[in-house]
Design an enzyme around this catalytic site. Structure first.
Site, mmCIF file in Angstrom:
data_model
loop_
_atom_site.group_PDB
_atom_site.id
_atom_site.type_symbol
_atom_site.label_atom_id
_atom_site.label_comp_id
_atom_site.label_asym_id
_atom_site.label_seq_id
_atom_site.Cartn_x
_atom_site.Cartn_y
_atom_site.Cartn_z
ATOM 1 N N CYS A 32 1.115 -1.100 -0.176
ATOM 2 C CA CYS A 32 -0.337 -0.074 -0.158
ATOM 3 C C CYS A 32 0.362 1.351 0.077
ATOM 4 O O CYS A 32 2.344 0.935 0.176
ATOM 5 C CB CYS A 32 -1.042 -0.264 1.785
ATOM 6 S SG CYS A 32 -2.185 -0.982 1.135
ATOM 7 N N CYS A 36 -2.535 4.660 2.485
ATOM 8 C CA CYS A 36 -4.314 3.786 2.243
ATOM 9 C C CYS A 36 -5.040 3.802 3.657
ATOM 10 O O CYS A 36 -4.761 3.965 5.004
ATOM 11 C CB CYS A 36 -3.911 2.585 1.387
ATOM 12 S SG CYS A 36 -5.033 1.719 1.894
#
Length: 76
Positions: A32, A36
């Site tokens: 990520c 995120c």
């Protein structure tokens, strides 16, 4: 940037970290952006990578939520 600073950026969901590194979660196999909005992983399950290509080379797949394999400017 050291790992403590990167973890701090992840914990704050800091957009300034986007594009500077990605983090991968060993238990899910997903990587990520620091910003995120997904549920935060446990620190002991996180590995940091300089970019999406490095995370994918390590066997991780991109998050469907934050799409870390696309440039930040293309996100809505």
């Amino acid at each position: 940037m050291d790992e403590d600073a990167m973890w701090s950026a992840v914990a704050r969901r800091d957009r300034d970290g986007d594009g500077r590194f990605v983090y991968a979660v060993r238990t899910t196999g997903v990587y990520c952006r620091p910003s995120c909005p997904s549920r935060r992983a446990k620190r002991e399950n996180v590995a940091f990578h300089p970019d999406a290509a490095a995370a994918e080379a390590a066997g991780f797949r991109p998050c469907k939520r934050c799409r870390p394999n696309t440039p930040p400017s293309t996100l809505t």
